[in-house]
Design a protein around this motif. Structure first.
Motif, PDB file in Angstrom:
ATOM      1  N   VAL A 142       0.846  -1.191   0.000  1.00  0.00           N
ATOM      2  CA  VAL A 142       0.000   0.000   0.000  1.00  0.00           C
ATOM      3  C   VAL A 142       0.884   1.244   0.000  1.00  0.00           C
ATOM      4  N   ASP A 143       0.518   2.248  -0.829  1.00  0.00           N
ATOM      5  CA  ASP A 143       1.260   3.510  -0.842  1.00  0.00           C
ATOM      6  C   ASP A 143       0.908   4.362   0.369  1.00  0.00           C
ATOM      7  N   ALA A 144       1.873   5.165   0.789  1.00  0.00           N
ATOM      8  CA  ALA A 144       1.664   6.041   1.941  1.00  0.00           C
ATOM      9  C   ALA A 144       0.441   6.940   1.732  1.00  0.00           C
ATOM     10  N   ALA A 145       0.196   7.328   0.475  1.00  0.00           N
ATOM     11  CA  ALA A 145      -0.924   8.231   0.190  1.00  0.00           C
ATOM     12  C   ALA A 145      -2.269   7.588   0.526  1.00  0.00           C
ATOM     13  N   ASP A 146      -2.313   6.274   0.589  1.00  0.00           N
ATOM     14  CA  ASP A 146      -3.575   5.571   0.812  1.00  0.00           C
ATOM     15  C   ASP A 146      -3.819   5.186   2.273  1.00  0.00           C
ATOM     16  N   VAL A 147      -3.002   5.739   3.181  1.00  0.00           N
ATOM     17  CA  VAL A 147      -3.254   5.505   4.611  1.00  0.00           C
ATOM     18  C   VAL A 147      -3.223   6.839   5.357  1.00  0.00           C
ATOM     19  N   SER A 148      -3.999   6.904   6.425  1.00  0.00           N
ATOM     20  CA  SER A 148      -3.870   8.057   7.326  1.00  0.00           C
ATOM     21  C   SER A 148      -3.134   7.571   8.570  1.00  0.00           C
ATOM     22  N   THR A 149      -2.442   8.485   9.199  1.00  0.00           N
ATOM     23  CA  THR A 149      -1.485   8.110  10.239  1.00  0.00           C
ATOM     24  C   THR A 149      -1.761   8.818  11.544  1.00  0.00           C
ATOM     25  N   ASP A 201      -0.311   4.247  14.282  1.00  0.00           N
ATOM     26  CA  ASP A 201      -1.566   3.546  13.994  1.00  0.00           C
ATOM     27  C   ASP A 201      -2.018   4.016  12.622  1.00  0.00           C
ATOM     28  N   LEU A 202      -2.151   3.087  11.693  1.00  0.00           N
ATOM     29  CA  LEU A 202      -2.523   3.450  10.326  1.00  0.00           C
ATOM     30  C   LEU A 202      -3.977   3.076  10.056  1.00  0.00           C
ATOM     31  N   THR A 203      -4.593   3.849   9.194  1.00  0.00           N
ATOM     32  CA  THR A 203      -5.931   3.508   8.712  1.00  0.00           C
ATOM     33  C   THR A 203      -5.906   3.626   7.196  1.00  0.00           C
ATOM     34  N   ARG A 204      -6.385   2.609   6.553  1.00  0.00           N
ATOM     35  CA  ARG A 204      -6.409   2.670   5.082  1.00  0.00           C
ATOM     36  C   ARG A 204      -7.554   3.572   4.657  1.00  0.00           C
ATOM     37  N   VAL A 205      -7.241   4.539   3.798  1.00  0.00           N
ATOM     38  CA  VAL A 205      -8.278   5.480   3.365  1.00  0.00           C
ATOM     39  C   VAL A 205      -8.726   5.197   1.936  1.00  0.00           C
ATOM     40  N   ALA A 206      -8.054   4.276   1.290  1.00  0.00           N
ATOM     41  CA  ALA A 206      -8.461   3.882  -0.062  1.00  0.00           C
ATOM     42  C   ALA A 206      -8.238   2.379  -0.196  1.00  0.00           C
ATOM     43  N   GLU A 207      -8.942   1.784  -1.121  1.00  0.00           N
ATOM     44  CA  GLU A 207      -8.853   0.337  -1.296  1.00  0.00           C
ATOM     45  C   GLU A 207      -7.624  -0.079  -2.078  1.00  0.00           C
ATOM     46  N   GLN A 208      -6.999   0.934  -2.750  1.00  0.00           N
ATOM     47  CA  GLN A 208      -5.888   0.605  -3.646  1.00  0.00           C
ATOM     48  C   GLN A 208      -4.763  -0.118  -2.915  1.00  0.00           C
ATOM     49  N   GLY A 209      -4.108  -0.966  -3.647  1.00  0.00           N
ATOM     50  CA  GLY A 209      -2.954  -1.678  -3.109  1.00  0.00           C
ATOM     51  C   GLY A 209      -2.587  -2.766  -4.084  1.00  0.00           C
ATOM     52  N   ARG A 210      -1.312  -3.027  -4.169  1.00  0.00           N
ATOM     53  CA  ARG A 210      -0.866  -4.076  -5.083  1.00  0.00           C
ATOM     54  C   ARG A 210      -0.837  -5.386  -4.308  1.00  0.00           C
TER      55      ARG A 210
END
Lengths: 382, 349
Positions: free
Chosen positions: B137-144, B157-166
């Motif tokens: 997951v890219d840093a842009a797709d998580v909030s910290t 503590d991370l929260t995924r803000v988008a579904e994207q991810g390889r």
């Protein structure tokens, strides 16, 4: 960063092949009910077992063929040794001869000693006792007072040894005796002798240990004759020789597998669905054992390369005996079972045997305190 | 390993040691302790190619042997390097990508939360394990939400803000051991922390030996007292045990049976940490209990690392349940298989 690294030793194919053979041998012994794994240790004397083991080619294997050996690697010997111990077999008869006395004769003995004695050890027919400690010389081994006087054709030994395991069964003892002045280092004037226990002038008196077993003995020598060609090394070299012998004694997996069968029994007593406490405690012991086995294999590799891993061996022995002593303490907290030597079942018996033997683990072969002082010297503190 | 590869590994190790010894100064450790990411030092680490140590040459990495690659992580930990070198090295290898920007590992809770991710706010990419599998997951797709561990290292503590991810396949050698993608990545992290703990333990003992030799009381160095000698002997033993068992775990990388090796290493490392920390602090006495002394950079990391990617108690339980389920007779062959060294040049990764 870390002064003593235990580099992993890769086991050669011959060593892994030997593992298969020794496992098959031991499985047959167990199937024929020739021993009870949970009651045996490497001081349990059973000459029948040793003779069968020798006949199958599992003793003295690192020695040259001409002396009854197979020129096998020390890693192959390591594998055989650890399998024999893990199986809880009664390997005490030949153990000392194979582990330290034979190698000592091979390195420092006369041609006659090598030819007469080593092939018999390898056949599992000839056993040895250790003649180091005396009433006044325990950890302070340089204080030995047993004397050997030069006589025509040999030496005459007088004095007393103590704590000699199985002296009442063995054929020979390697005796450390004073042959000259101590010198300033206190380590001069000592010599090792291969003493035939049939020689006139030897008296063996048993000492029962706290479990009630007769393994220990006192041995008295009164003008006991030893021929010149049963001297090990040169006169006065005894301290260097005995230090080398102790390195053999300390380096093996017998320093953490003495009570391995208790761990097996504990796992079976707990059963396939442990509670959290049982799982945590057993898991921790297994992880500790893994680190010990890894380090011990590494030492076998060092020995195989001709190194003398004196301090690494002290490290493994101190950690190993600590593990062995912790095991019954853990076991008794996880299973509600009173240790008993009576007919209470294998686990109660194994627990009883181990509880009663455990105090010796950190005494024999060099006390914990001596080992820690050796390690302190190794890291430059002394 | 060919001679050329060994030579190169030796050069990399020497360069890395020189960099860590010179650049990981007290000032920079203090600055990073609760402070910002040391971008300048990361650039130096990156220029040396260290993040690619574990990645195969054919994939654009340096392809060091396992012991050599994890040896770098151990070396870094001995200097208390304030960067996610080990994490990045592992992400590059597991994703087969020569990415040198900081990366890290995250284990999802059942509810999807990603707690306490090492350098989670500084990493460009996060390898996330959840019940479904692994994703990069890219840093842009998580909030910290930033926190710090006991050593002042960032744990977010991370929260995924988008579904994207390889999507990243869990390698066969890990899925052979466990059905759980989370457990598989936890074991990978446990290996890393064990290796780091081994380096830090070696450092802690080194500091204590030095202090005991220099510090005088009652008219002689502490090192001349038998009580002190025996304490340091025990600390040396414990450290050596962790080195040995973490070596065995590092060798297990890329082969079935890895999870047990990693579990044993993390368990033993956790046990040793408590014992060694107690000894080295006792020997350093009041001085070692201050921020003025350098010991805390090492022991605070030890206290943090032993809890991460499964505490010793968690892995003890994991091992214990597995061993009990298999029965007493199965233990010995299992123990032999999971502690025997693999031949060099037969690295399976």
């Amino acid at each position: 960063m870390q002064q003593f690294e235990f580099t992993g030793a890769v086991l050669p194919p011959a060593a892994e092949a030997a593992r298969g053979s020794i496992r098959a041998f031991l499985a047959e012994e167990v199937a024929a009910a020739r021993f009870q794994p949970h009651r045996c240790t490497w001081s349990s004397f059973d000459s029948g077992f040793s003779q069968r083991l020798g006949a199958a080619g599992f003793i003295g294997i690192t020695w040259p063929e001409e002396y009854g050996g197979q020129s096998a690697s020390s890693l192959t010997r390591f594998v055989i040794t650890e399998e024999i111990l893990a199986a809880g077999s009664p390997c005490g008869a030949h153990w000392i001869a194979d582990r330290q006395s034979g190698p000592q004769i091979l390195r420092h003995g006369s041609e006659r000693a090598k030819r007469e004695i080593l092939p018999r050890i390898a056949r599992g027919e000839c056993y040895f006792g250790i003649g180091m400690s005396e009433p006044g010389a325990g950890s302070d081994l340089a204080a030995v007072r047993t004397r050997a006087e030069k006589v025509e054709g040999g030496w005459s030994i007088s004095g007393q040894k103590i704590w000699t395991t199985n002296a009442h069964h063995v054929h020979y003892m390697i005796v450390l005796a004073r042959t000259g002045e101590r010198g300033e280092s206190r380590h001069e004037g000592l010599t090792q002798f291969v003493v035939d226990m049939q020689t006139p002038g030897i008296e063996v008196r048993g000492i029962r240990d706290m479990a009630g077993n007769h393994e220990f003995n006192e041995v008295f020598f009164d003008n006991c004759f030893v021929p010149d060609d049963m001297v090990l090394g040169a006169e006065g070299d005894g301290w260097a020789l005995v230090t080398g012998e102790l390195a053999f004694e300390r380096s093996g997996p017998d320093r953490f597998l003495s009570d391995y069968q208790l761990l097996v029994g504990l796992i079976d007593a707990v059963g396939p669905a442990p509670d959290r406490l049982q799982a945590v405690e057993i898991g921790r012991m297994v992880a500790e054992l893994a680190s010990l086995r890894r380090m011990s294999t590494s030492i076998a590799g060092m020995l195989g390369r001709g190194e003398q891993p004196v301090v690494p061996a002290a490290i493994v022995k101190d950690l190993g005996t600590g593990f062995e002593q912790a095991l019954p303490e853990v076991a008794r907290r996880l299973v509600d079972c009173e240790p008993s030597l009576g007919a209470e079942g294998p686990f109660a018996e194994a627990l009883a045997e181990t509880v009663l033997r455990a105090p010796s683990f950190s005494l024999r072969g060099g006390t914990r305190e001596i080992l820690r002082s050796m390690i302190a010297r190794g890291i430059g503190l002394r | 390993m060919t001679d050329t590869q060994n030579e190169m590994a030796a050069i990399v190790a020497e360069q890395a040691e020189r960099l860590f010894a010179g650049a990981v100064s007290r000032e920079r450790l203090e600055a990073a302790d609760g402070g910002p990411f040391d971008t300048q030092l990361w650039t130096e680490v990156q220029q040396m190619g260290l993040p690619l140590a574990l990645l195969a040459e054919t994939e654009g990495g340096i392809g060091l042997a396992l012991g050599q690659a994890f040896g770098l992580a151990r070396r870094a930990a001995a200097h208390a390097l304030q960067l996610p070198l080990g994490e990045t090295m592992i992400v590059a290898a597991l994703t087969s990508t020569p990415a040198e920007a900081p990366a890290t590992l995250a284990l999802a809770k059942d509810d999807g939360a990603l707690p306490s991710v090492a350098w989670g706010g500084d990493a460009a990419q996060v390898l996330v394990a959840d019940a479904q599998g692994w994703q990069l997951v890219d840093a842009a797709d998580v909030s910290t939400s930033e926190r710090r561990n006991l050593a002042g290292e960032p744990r977010c503590d991370l929260t995924r803000v988008a579904e994207q991810g390889r999507s990243v396949a869990v390698p066969d050698w890990l899925s052979a051991d466990t059905d759980s993608p989370v457990e598989a990545l936890r074991a990978v992290g446990a290996l890393l922390r064990s290796v780091q703990i081994s380096g830090a333990l070696g450092r802690a003992v080194e500091l204590a030996v030095r202090h005991a030799t220099e510090r005088q009381q009652f008219g002689r160095p502490l090192s001349k007292f038998q009580a002190i000698q025996h304490m340091l002997a025990v600390a040396t033993e414990e450290s050596a045990a962790v080195w040995a068992v973490s070596d065995a775990a590092a060798e297990g990388w890329g082969r079935p049976g890895f999870v047990l090796r990693a579990a044993m290493a993390k368990s033993r490392a956790g046990l040793a940490t408590g014992r060694v920390a107690a000894i080295v602090h006792q020997i350093h006495a009041a001085m070692g209990f201050t921020r003025e002394h350098e010991l805390h950079f090492t022991t605070r990391r030890l206290f943090s690392w032993r809890e991460e990617f499964g505490s010793d108690a968690l892995w003890d339980e994991w091992i214990g349940r597995r061993v009990c389920a298999a029965g007493g007779a199965a233990l010995w062959p299992q123990l032999v298989a999971s502690t025997t060294a693999h031949a060099t040049g037969e690295d399976a990764a």
